[in-house]
Design an enzyme around this catalytic site. Structure first.
Site, PDB file in Angstrom:
ATOM      1  N   SER A 172       0.664  -1.264  -0.020  1.00  0.00           N
ATOM      2  CA  SER A 172      -0.064  -0.113   0.043  1.00  0.00           C
ATOM      3  C   SER A 172       0.904   1.259   0.110  1.00  0.00           C
ATOM      4  O   SER A 172       1.930   1.242   0.378  1.00  0.00           O
ATOM      5  CB  SER A 172      -1.068   0.155   1.085  1.00  0.00           C
ATOM      6  OG  SER A 172      -1.628   1.134   1.264  1.00  0.00           O
ATOM      7  N   TYR A 186      -2.390   0.650  10.332  1.00  0.00           N
ATOM      8  CA  TYR A 186      -2.219   0.207   8.894  1.00  0.00           C
ATOM      9  C   TYR A 186      -0.927   0.725   8.204  1.00  0.00           C
ATOM     10  O   TYR A 186      -0.131  -0.442   7.742  1.00  0.00           O
ATOM     11  CB  TYR A 186      -3.536   0.703   7.982  1.00  0.00           C
ATOM     12  CG  TYR A 186      -3.316   0.184   6.809  1.00  0.00           C
ATOM     13  CD1 TYR A 186      -3.655  -1.312   6.433  1.00  0.00           C
ATOM     14  CD2 TYR A 186      -3.146   0.668   5.425  1.00  0.00           C
ATOM     15  CE1 TYR A 186      -3.747  -1.871   5.124  1.00  0.00           C
ATOM     16  CE2 TYR A 186      -3.429   0.195   4.121  1.00  0.00           C
ATOM     17  CZ  TYR A 186      -3.619  -1.169   4.089  1.00  0.00           C
ATOM     18  OH  TYR A 186      -3.439  -1.529   3.001  1.00  0.00           O
TER      19      TYR A 186
END
Length: 309
Positions: A172, A186
């Protein structure tokens, strides 16, 4: 469209394009066995369909929910009825479930190795910033993503042949950029996951294993919607882009990019013109900016660092 982020290539893609086509002989997956986590929906499901178009012989789909897995299986069989599609409802943070899925896929009446692993499943964790997040939830988000990656890596190693093995880790931009403070759990986990898969590559690089780290784009998936991605950023990438990009990475054309952190939006034709330069430097590696790492070799503890020979 103009690149919304810094890009090493002049072209910035938002959908697939001819070089990534599964009909290209250079991207053939004929005879390959592929396992995809998060394979029921979104990027994982579309990636499976691209490998089916490219002629993969066996595809395993792992995910938490059985129905999406079965729906994806049906769509694959419509594309290529010769593909053997295996589905296993699996929580990748559960070691027993991961091992059972791998054992059943590879064992049974159709034994064989796993050539390509697409590590695509992840959780976002809590959405609160450091100042207000519940500490146990914050740490659980990090632990869940790391735990799942570790279990996958160890299961994959039991059945992979390093000389031919390919791992594509869907990461990501949260690991690559300063992201929203509300997604810090995250972000930390995705950086840690990157390091875990890099350690695997480092361990088996001389044996020939290839590992890639991919920012897949801003794709309208369930996870993306949960954090407001497309809506917040105001632009969207088509799911075909990361799916076909992963297919290309698994091909011999992409060997020069093993170990690199890559954005699916970058133009692979431009990257190929710089193959030797990219392969021999630390470009596209996550490292300390400004540290003169790529210019010279140096050793520590018997290990040599720097640009390869």
């Amino acid at each position: 469209m103009a690149a919304p982020f810094p890009s090493p290539t002049a072209k910035w893609h938002t959908t697939t394009y001819p070089t990534l086509s599964p009909t290209r002989p250079e991207l053939s997956a004929k005879g390959k066995t592929v396992l995809i986590t998060g394979g029921g929906t979104g990027i994982g499901a579309e990636t499976a369909r691209y490998f089916a178009q490219a002629g993969a012989s066996r595809i395993a789909l792992l995910g938490r929910r059985e129905k999406p897995l079965l729906d994806t299986k049906a769509s694959i069989q419509q594309i290529n009825s010769e593909v053997d599609v295996f589905v296993a409802p699996t929580d990748i943070t559960n070691k027993e479930q991961v091992n059972a899925a791998f054992d059943k896929f590879v064992g049974g009446d159709k034994p064989g190795k796993i050539d390509i692993l697409i590590s695509n499943a992840a959780i976002t964790g809590p959405h609160e910033p450091i100042s207000s997040v519940e500490s146990e939830a914050f740490l659980a988000g990090i632990h869940g993503n790391l735990q799942g990656s570790l279990y996958l890596a160890q299961a994959f190693l039991r059945y992979a042949v390093p000389e031919n093995a390919v791992v594509i880790e869907i990461n990501s931009q949260a690991a690559h950029l300063d992201f929203a403070p509300a997604l810090v759990s995250y972000s930390v986990s995705k950086m840690a996951v990157y390091r875990l898969w890099e350690a695997l590559r480092f361990e088996f690089e001389k044996a020939g294993m290839r590992v890639y780290h991919v920012q897949p784009g801003v794709v309208d998936t369930d996870m993306n919607r949960a954090v407001g991605g497309v809506a917040a950023l105001g632009f969207e990438d088509h799911v075909s882009l990361p799916a076909s990009f992963s297919l290309w990475l698994a091909s011999p054309e992409a060997k020069f990019l093993s170990g690199k952190y890559l954005w699916a939006n970058w133009d692979v034709d431009e990257l190929k013109t710089r193959a030797k330069e990219i392969e021999e430097t630390q470009e596209f590696n996550i490292q300390l900016v400004g540290w003169p790492f790529s210019e010279k070799k140096w050793s520590s503890g018997g290990v040599t660092f720097g640009a390869p020979e």
